[in-house]
Scaffold this active site. Structure first.
Site, PDB file in Angstrom:
ATOM      1  CE  LYS A 106      49.130   6.223  -7.017  1.00 48.93           C
ATOM      2  NZ  LYS A 106      47.956   6.293  -7.900  1.00 48.93           N
ATOM      3  CB  SER A 140      46.833   7.953  -0.140  1.00 53.32           C
ATOM      4  OG  SER A 140      47.148   9.317  -0.383  1.00 53.32           O
ATOM      5  CD  GLU A 181      49.953   5.310 -15.152  1.00 50.21           C
ATOM      6  OE1 GLU A 181      50.259   4.303 -15.809  1.00 50.21           O
ATOM      7  OE2 GLU A 181      49.302   5.249 -14.082  1.00 50.21           O
TER       8      GLU A 181
HETATM    9  C1  LIG Z   1      50.249   9.396  -2.014  1.00 45.87           C
HETATM   10  C2  LIG Z   1      49.300   9.456  -3.158  1.00 45.87           C
HETATM   11  N1  LIG Z   1      47.988   9.592  -2.918  1.00 45.87           N
HETATM   12  C3  LIG Z   1      47.087   9.664  -3.913  1.00 45.87           C
HETATM   13  C4  LIG Z   1      47.467   9.632  -5.226  1.00 45.87           C
HETATM   14  C5  LIG Z   1      46.423   9.783  -6.280  1.00 45.87           C
HETATM   15  O1  LIG Z   1      46.112   8.611  -6.962  1.00 45.87           O
HETATM   16  P1  LIG Z   1      44.755   7.835  -6.683  1.00 45.87           P
HETATM   17  O2  LIG Z   1      43.644   8.801  -6.779  1.00 45.87           O
HETATM   18  O3  LIG Z   1      44.717   6.810  -7.765  1.00 45.87           O
HETATM   19  O4  LIG Z   1      44.845   7.233  -5.351  1.00 45.87           O
HETATM   20  C6  LIG Z   1      48.832   9.478  -5.543  1.00 45.87           C
HETATM   21  C7  LIG Z   1      49.268   9.424  -6.942  1.00 45.87           C
HETATM   22  O5  LIG Z   1      50.388   9.535  -7.296  1.00 45.87           O
HETATM   23  C8  LIG Z   1      49.755   9.399  -4.483  1.00 45.87           C
HETATM   24  O6  LIG Z   1      51.066   9.267  -4.712  1.00 45.87           O
END
Ligand SMILES: Cc1ncc(COP(=O)(O)O)c(C=O)c1O
Lengths: 267, 399
Positions: free
Chosen positions: B92, B381, B114
Site C-alpha cells: 500500500k 503483498s 478508507e
Molecule cells: C496485505 C494486503 N494485500 C492485499 C490487499 C487488498 O488490496 P488490493 O487488492 O488493492 O491489493 C490489502 C488491503 O488492505 C492488504 O492489506
C-alpha cells in the site's frame, strides 16, 4: 412533447413564483405510508414530486436520507415499488420524477427503465452520479421514451462545463446549493444564488435549487432567484422523529403549507 | 449541442471504468488527473518518488524462493515478491507515497482515506506524518474490531480514525463515508484512495504507482533465472497489488496472470467477496466494473475472513483483463487461505497477511496443475503481524 413537469413550470412561471418540489424515497416509511405522505404533500400545495430510488450506497446523501433509504430497503423496495409509487403520484395529479443513483438504472436496463418511467406517468429522472460523459445511452433512451433528463450542477462546476450539462437537461436543471451531501442546513449558502445566476447565462430551462432548504424563510429566499425549491431531508426528518403516523403526516402537511407560502413570497 | 457532441467518456478499459460521481467532484478529479499526468513526465517528481522508495520504503523489494512451501504446491518453483518487507508492511505504501507527493503539489493540506485491513490507513497515516498533512481515516466499525492493532498504529502516527457504523460496517461503507467527506471538503482535501477502483483517474493512477512491483520483479526474474515465470499470482481485494505485479507482464502473453479473490464460505454460499467470479457488471463507487449486487442493483454485502479483501467491487482494469481473457480470476475460501497461511508460516518462517495467503493458497492449486517444471511468481503483498489475533482465534491459540 411536454411532460407534466414542463407544464408545472409553465404554470408557476405564469404565476411569477417558484415551484415547490418535495423529495421522498419510495417505500418510506413503508410502501403504503409513502403514498399517504405523497397525498398529504399534494393536498398541502406541493407542485411536483421527486421520488427517491433507495440505494445501498448513497454517497450524495447525509444521515437523514441514508436512514430513510435503509428503512425503505428493509421494506423490500425495488424497481417495481418505485414505479408503483410513480404511478400513484401521477394518478393523483402530481407531476413526478425519480431521483436515482445510476446503478439501479443500469441493472434494470437503460431502455427499459426509461420506457417504464413513461408508462407509469413519470415525467423524468434526476441522475446525481451520472456524469455527462457517461450519459449518451441514457440520453437517447430518455428522449425515445419522452421523459426529462435532469442533471445536477454544483457550485464548483466550471463555466465551460455548465453549458455542456445544461444543454442536456430538460424539465429543470438541478442546482446543488452547496458542496456537500443532502441534509437540512441553518443557512442557505450564498453559493446557490451565484450558481443559479451562472446557470441562467447558459439556458432557459427552469432551475431548481436543492440541498439544505427546510424552512419557509429559506424557501422564500431561494424563490427569489430560482424557478423551483426542492425540499427533502426536512420532510424525512419529521417522519423519522414523529411518534406515530398521524402526527407525522400532519406535521409534514404543516411544513409543506408553510413552504408553499414561502415559494409564493420570493418575488 | 446534440448527444453526439458530448465529451468523450474517459478512463475506460473497454466497457469498464469511467466516472460516475456527483458533479461536485468533477473539478477535483480533473485537477488530480492533470497533476498525475504532469507528474508522469516530470523528472523531478519521479526522482523524488524514487528517492523516497530507495530511502524510506525499502525498494526494490527482494525476491525470495520458497523452497519448502513448494512441496505443498506440486513441487513447482515458487518465487515471492516481498512487498511485505516494505515500510509499513505492505504494497500500500507504493501508492500512498505517490499520491501524498501529488497532494503536496496540488497544495492540499488534508488527506482522507478508507481502509479495510488497516494497511492502507497505516500507510496513509505514515505519509501524512512524513509530509505534515492532516489525516482522517474512515474504517468500518466491524474492521476496527478485527484489525484493532492497526487502529492503534494509525492513532500513534497522529491520524484520526473514524469508525463507520453505516451499512455492513466494512470497507464499502468506509468508502461511502470518505466520498461524503470529499464532496464536502474537496477544496482543502485529497481523497487518497487505496486501490485501483473508484472514478477515473484513480484506477489508472494507483496502477501507475503500483506497477513498480511488476517492473522490478520482471527484471529480477530475468536476472535470477534468465527467463520469465510461467504464471504470476496475486490476491484481489480492489486489485492494486495484483495489477501492480501483473502490469509489466501483460505484453508477455506466455505468462499467465492469475488473481485470487476472497471466496469466503464458498462462492456457492453467497457469503464471499469474489466479485469477478461471483458478481456481474455494474457501477459502484464511481466506476463500472464487476459488482456483487442483487436484481435491483443494490450492492450485496461481501464476506471474507480477510478485511482487506472484503469488498464487493473490483478495479475496472481487472474486469477488462478478465473479459478479454488476458488474466484469470479464481476464488479461494477462508479455510483454503488459512490452511495456506499456516503451512506457509511453518515452511518459510514468514507470516503472511491473510490477504496474501489467498495468493499462496492459489499457488498450491496452480503449482499442482502445472507440475514441478513450473515457475510461479507470487506477490506477497503484506505481512501478517496485523492478523495475529485473527489467526490465533482461528487456530485456537490462546491469547
Ligand atoms: C496485505 C494486503 N494485500 C492485499 C490487499 C487488498 O488490496 P488490493 O487488492 O488493492 O491489493 C490489502 C488491503 O488492505 C492488504 O492489506
Amino acid at each position: 412533447m411536454s411532460t407534466p413537469l414542463d407544464l408545472v413550470f409553465e404554470k408557476t412561471r405564469a404565476e411569477n413564483r417558484a415551484a415547490l418540489i418535495a423529495y421522498i424515497p419510495a417505500g418510506f416509511p413503508s410502501l403504503e405510508g409513502c403514498k399517504k405522505v405523497i397525498r398529504a404533500l399534494s393536498d398541502a400545495g406541493v407542485d411536483a414530486l421527486e421520488i427517491g430510488f433507495p440505494y445501498s450506497d448513497p454517497v450524495m446523501d447525509g444521515p437523514t436520507i441514508q436512514e430513510a433509504a435503509d428503512i425503505s430497503l428493509r421494506e423490500g423496495t425495488g424497481a417495481a415499488e418505485v414505479f408503483q409509487t410513480v404511478k400513484f403520484a401521477h394518478e393523483i395529479g402530481l407531476p413526478t420524477v425519480v431521483m436515482t443513483y445510476w446503478n439501479p438504472i443500469e441493472r434494470y436496463g437503460v431502455q427499459a427503465f426509461a420506457l417504464e418511467m413513461a408508462r407509469n406517468g413519470g415525467s423524468g429522472v434526476v441522475t446525481p452520479d451520472l456524469t455527462i460523459e457517461e450519459s449518451r445511452g441514457w440520453k437517447s433512451a430518455a428522449e425515445n421514451a419522452g421523459i426529462n433528463t435532469i442533471y445536477v450542477l454544483a457550485p464548483s462546476t466550471t463555466a465551460k462545463r455548465l453549458g455542456v450539462v445544461t444543454s442536456q437537461c430538460s424539465g429543470f436543471v438541478y442546482a446543488a446549493s452547496l458542496m456537500g451531501v443532502t441534509g437540512t442546513r441553518t443557512t442557505i449558502s450564498s453559493g446557490a444564488k451565484e450558481l443559479v445566476t451562472r446557470i441562467r447565462t447558459t439556458t432557459t430551462t427552469p432551475i431548481a435549487v436543492g440541498l439544505g432548504v427546510s424552512t419557509r424563510d429559506q424557501a422564500k429566499d431561494v424563490a427569489g432567484f430560482a424557478d423551483g425549491v426542492i425540499v427533502g431531508s426536512a420532510f424525512i426528518k419529521i417522519l423519522l422523529d414523529a411518534p406515530d403516523e398521524i402526527t407525522g403526516l400532519s406535521r409534514v402537511s404543516e411544513l409543506a403549507k408553510e413552504l408553499a407560502l414561502g415559494v409564493r413570497q420570493g418575488r | 449541442m446534440t448527444i453526439h457532441e458530448l465529451p468523450e467518456a474517459i478512463g475506460h478499459f473497454g466497457p469498464y471504468g469511467g466516472r460516475f460521481v456527483p458533479e461536485a467532484l468533477i473539478g477535483a478529479l480533473e485537477e488530480l488527473e492533470q497533476a498525475h499526468n504532469r507528474a508522469l513526465i516530470d523528472p523531478v517528481f519521479q526522482a523524488e518518488l524514487s528517492h523516497l522508495h530507495a530511502t524510506y520504503t525499502g525498494r526494490p523489494s527482494i525476491i525470495t524462493e520458497a523452497q519448502r512451501f513448494a512441496e505443498h504446491a506440486g513441487g513447482a518453483r515458487i518465487f515471492l515478491k516481498r512487498e511485505d518487507l516494505n515500510h509499513t508492511g505492505s504494497h500500500k505504501i507504493n501508492n500512498v507515497l505517490g499520491q501524498a507527493l501529488l497532494t503536496k503539489r496540488m497544495g492540499k493540506k488534508r488527506i482522507i482515506a478508507e481502509t479495510g485491513a488497516g494497511q492502507h490507513g497505516v500507510a496513509s497515516a505514515t505519509a501524512a506524518a512524513l509530509f505534515g498533512l492532516e489525516c482522517v481515516v474512515y474504517m468500518g466499525e466491524e474492521d476496527t474490531k478485527r484489525q484493532s492493532l492497526n487502529v492503534a498504529r494509525m492513532k500513534i502516527l497522529g491520524a484520526e480514525v473514524v469508525p463507520v457504523t453505516a451499512g455492513s460496517r466494512t470497507l464499502k461503507d468506509a468508502v461511502n463515508e470518505a466520498m461524503r467527506d470529499w464532496v464536502t471538503n474537496v477544496d482543502t482535501t485529497h481523497y487518497l484512495l487505496g486501490t485501483v477502483a473508484g472514478p477515473h483517474p484513480f484506477p489508472t493512477m494507483v496502477r501507475d504507482f503500483q506497477k513498480i512491483i511488476g517492473e522490478e520483479s520482471r527484471r529480477q526474474m530475468l536476472e535470477l533465472l534468465g527467463r520469465l515465470p510461467d504464471a504470476v499470482l496475486a490476491c484481489i481485494g480492489g486489485g492494486s497489488n495484483a495489477i501492480g505485479i501483473f502490469h509489466a507482464f501483460i505484453p508477455d502473453t506466455q505468462v499467465r496472470l492469475i488473481g485470487f479473490e476472497a471466496g469466503g464460505d464458498g462462492v456457492e454460499t453467497g457469503r464471499h467477496a469474489a466479485t469477478i467470479t461471483g458478481g456481474s457488471p455494474g457501477v459502484l463507487h464511481g466506476t463500472r466494473s464487476y459488482v456483487l449486487q442483487d436484481s435491483n442493483g443494490q450492492t450485496v454485502e461481501s464476506h471474507s475472513i480477510s478485511a482487506g479483501l472484503d469488498y464487493p467491487g473490483v478495479g475496472p482494469e481487472h474486469a477488462y483483463l478478465n473479459d478479454i481473457g488476458r488474466a484469470e480470476y479464481r476464488a479461494i475460501t477462508d479455510s483454503q487461505a488459512m490452511r495456506a497461511f499456516d503451512l506457509f508460516s511453518k515452511a518459510e518462517g514468514i507470516i503472511p497477511a491473510i490477504e496474501s495467503a489467498h495468493a499462496l493458497a492459489g499457488a498450491m492449486i496452480v503449482g499442482k496443475e502445472l507440475g514441478p517444471e513450473a515457475i510461479l511468481l507470487i506477490n506477497l503483498s503484506g505481512r501478517g503481524d496485523k492478523d495475529v489475533e485473527t489467526a490465533a482465534r482461528y487456530f485456537g491459540i490462546p491469547l
